[in-house]
Design a protein around this motif. Structure first.
Motif, PDB file in Angstrom:
ATOM      1  N   VAL A  68      -2.228  -5.034  63.094  1.00 59.30           N
ATOM      2  CA  VAL A  68      -3.169  -4.942  62.566  1.00 59.30           C
ATOM      3  C   VAL A  68      -3.275  -4.003  61.335  1.00 59.30           C
ATOM      4  O   VAL A  68      -2.030  -3.475  61.507  1.00 59.30           O
ATOM      5  N   PHE A  69      -3.317  -4.700  59.736  1.00 63.46           N
ATOM      6  CA  PHE A  69      -3.055  -3.538  59.209  1.00 63.46           C
ATOM      7  C   PHE A  69      -3.871  -4.096  57.967  1.00 63.46           C
ATOM      8  O   PHE A  69      -4.502  -4.869  58.063  1.00 63.46           O
ATOM      9  N   GLU A  70      -3.889  -3.130  56.632  1.00 62.47           N
ATOM     10  CA  GLU A  70      -4.662  -3.013  55.254  1.00 62.47           C
ATOM     11  C   GLU A  70      -4.076  -4.300  55.248  1.00 62.47           C
ATOM     12  O   GLU A  70      -2.995  -5.150  54.996  1.00 62.47           O
ATOM     13  N   ALA A  94      -8.404 -12.026  58.742  1.00 62.64           N
ATOM     14  CA  ALA A  94      -8.774 -11.056  57.861  1.00 62.64           C
ATOM     15  C   ALA A  94     -10.226 -10.858  58.035  1.00 62.64           C
ATOM     16  O   ALA A  94     -11.309 -11.372  57.954  1.00 62.64           O
ATOM     17  N   LEU A  95     -10.006  -9.244  57.883  1.00 62.66           N
ATOM     18  CA  LEU A  95     -12.140  -8.746  58.214  1.00 62.66           C
ATOM     19  C   LEU A  95     -12.413  -8.279  57.106  1.00 62.66           C
ATOM     20  O   LEU A  95     -12.244  -8.275  55.986  1.00 62.66           O
ATOM     21  N   VAL A  96     -13.646  -8.331  56.959  1.00 63.78           N
ATOM     22  CA  VAL A  96     -14.341  -7.769  55.827  1.00 63.78           C
ATOM     23  C   VAL A  96     -13.942  -6.661  56.006  1.00 63.78           C
ATOM     24  O   VAL A  96     -14.253  -5.472  54.229  1.00 63.78           O
ATOM     25  N   SER A  97     -13.490  -5.717  57.073  1.00 58.36           N
ATOM     26  CA  SER A  97     -14.356  -4.226  57.036  1.00 58.36           C
ATOM     27  C   SER A  97     -12.635  -4.453  56.165  1.00 58.36           C
ATOM     28  O   SER A  97     -11.592  -2.219  56.060  1.00 58.36           O
ATOM     29  N   GLY A  98     -11.277  -4.526  55.424  1.00 54.06           N
ATOM     30  CA  GLY A  98     -10.234  -4.947  54.800  1.00 54.06           C
ATOM     31  C   GLY A  98      -8.980  -4.765  55.300  1.00 54.06           C
ATOM     32  O   GLY A  98      -7.992  -3.688  55.190  1.00 54.06           O
ATOM     33  N   GLN A  99      -9.227  -5.448  57.404  1.00 55.96           N
ATOM     34  CA  GLN A  99      -7.645  -5.191  58.547  1.00 55.96           C
ATOM     35  C   GLN A  99      -7.213  -6.826  58.143  1.00 55.96           C
ATOM     36  O   GLN A  99      -8.410  -7.308  57.709  1.00 55.96           O
ATOM     37  N   ASN A 112     -15.497   1.883  54.899  1.00 50.67           N
ATOM     38  CA  ASN A 112     -14.919   2.954  56.058  1.00 50.67           C
ATOM     39  C   ASN A 112     -13.333   2.524  56.922  1.00 50.67           C
ATOM     40  O   ASN A 112     -13.836   1.573  57.171  1.00 50.67           O
ATOM     41  N   LYS A 113     -12.586   2.911  56.988  1.00 51.18           N
ATOM     42  CA  LYS A 113     -11.621   2.360  57.232  1.00 51.18           C
ATOM     43  C   LYS A 113     -11.009   2.430  59.157  1.00 51.18           C
ATOM     44  O   LYS A 113     -10.052   1.614  59.587  1.00 51.18           O
ATOM     45  N   ASP A 114     -12.241   3.256  59.474  1.00 48.08           N
ATOM     46  CA  ASP A 114     -11.876   3.703  60.823  1.00 48.08           C
ATOM     47  C   ASP A 114     -12.901   3.025  61.624  1.00 48.08           C
ATOM     48  O   ASP A 114     -12.805   2.751  63.447  1.00 48.08           O
ATOM     49  N   PHE A 115     -13.058   1.346  61.418  1.00 50.72           N
ATOM     50  CA  PHE A 115     -13.986   0.698  61.435  1.00 50.72           C
ATOM     51  C   PHE A 115     -13.010  -0.618  61.504  1.00 50.72           C
ATOM     52  O   PHE A 115     -13.143  -0.925  60.060  1.00 50.72           O
ATOM     53  N   MET A 116     -13.365  -1.954  62.040  1.00 49.44           N
ATOM     54  CA  MET A 116     -12.839  -3.048  61.860  1.00 49.44           C
ATOM     55  C   MET A 116     -14.018  -3.930  62.218  1.00 49.44           C
ATOM     56  O   MET A 116     -15.095  -3.791  63.866  1.00 49.44           O
TER      57      MET A 116
END
Length: 189
Positions: free
Chosen positions: A156-158, A107-112, A2-6
Motif C-alpha cells: 500500500v502506497f500513497e 486506487a482509493l479515494v482516500s489517497g492510497q 485523512n491518511k489514517d483511513f483507507m
C-alpha cells in the motif's frame, strides 16, 4: 483527506489500464486470516504450549465490474474481438481454459493505492438482464508471489508517490524486501 483511513474505490487498473465502473458495495478485500499450528500438551490443559506460524494473512480482492463493452469483456474474460472495418462489433469467449495474470492497482479515494504485482484473474460473465440491473463481470484476484525474488505479494502506497519500480518498463514491481523493514520513499518523477 485523512491518511489514517483507507476507503472508497477510485479506480481499478489491470496492467495499467482502468477496468471500468465497479458496482456499488461489491468490492471486498477478501482477506484470509493468518494460519498457525497450535501444539498442545497433556500436562497443560486449555492452552497451547507452542504456536507455529504457517502463513501470513493475505488478500483476495473480489468485485463486480459493470461497465461492459467489447474491450472490457476481452480485458477481463479473454477471447477475441470482431471488427467490421475499424469498428469493433463483437466479442467471443475463449474456447479453452484461459489464465489471465499480471499486475493490479486499486486506487482509493482516500489517497492510497493497493499494488499487486502478480494476481491470477478469475472472472465470469454474470448478472441479471432486467430493467433494474445490469450484466456484470464477477472478478476475483488470487495473489501469487512475483517471479522476481524478494518482491512482496502486495503493498500500500500513497497514490501520489508510487514506487519507481511500479511501471510497465520495470515489470510492475514493488521495492524489494529490506533487512531493516524500512525503506526510503522514492518520489515519482
Amino acid at each position: 483527506m485523512n491518511k489514517d483511513f483507507m476507503y472508497g474505490i477510485g479506480a481499478v487498473k489491470y496492467k495499467g489500464a482502468p477496468v471500468g465502473y465497479i458496482a456499488k458495495n461489491s468490492f471486498d478485500m477478501g482477506s484470509v486470516k493468518p494460519e498457525a499450528a497450535e501444539i498442545e500438551a497433556e500436562q497443560v490443559p486449555g492452552a497451547a504450549v507452542l504456536v507455529i506460524p504457517q502463513s501470513n494473512g493475505k488478500i483476495s480482492p473480489k468485485f463486480d465490474m459493470i461497465q461492459l463493452n467489447f474491450d472490457s469483456l476481452r480485458q477481463l474474460l479473454g477471447g477475441d474481438l470482431h471488427k467490421s472495418g475499424d469498428k469493433t462489433v463483437g466479442w467471443t469467449a475463449p474456447a479453452a481454459a484461459l489464465v489471465l495474470e499480471g499486475p493490479w492497482e486499486i486506487a482509493l479515494v482516500s489517497g492510497q493505492s493497493v499494488l499487486i504485482p502478480n494476481a491470477t484473474l478469475l472472472s465470469d460473465l454474470a448478472g441479471k438482464l432486467t430493467l433494474t440491473e445490469t450484466a456484470k463481470i464477477e472478478v476475483e484476484l488470487k495473489l501469487s508471489m512475483p517471479a522476481t525474488a524478494g518482491i512482496p505479494p502486495y503493498g500500500v502506497f500513497e497514490t501520489s508517490s508510487l514506487p519507481a519500480e511500479w511501471t510497465e518498463k520495470d515489470g510492475w514491481l514493488l521495492p524489494k524486501k529490506s533487512t531493516s523493514g524500512e525503506q526510503a520513499a522514492q518520489p515519482e518523477g
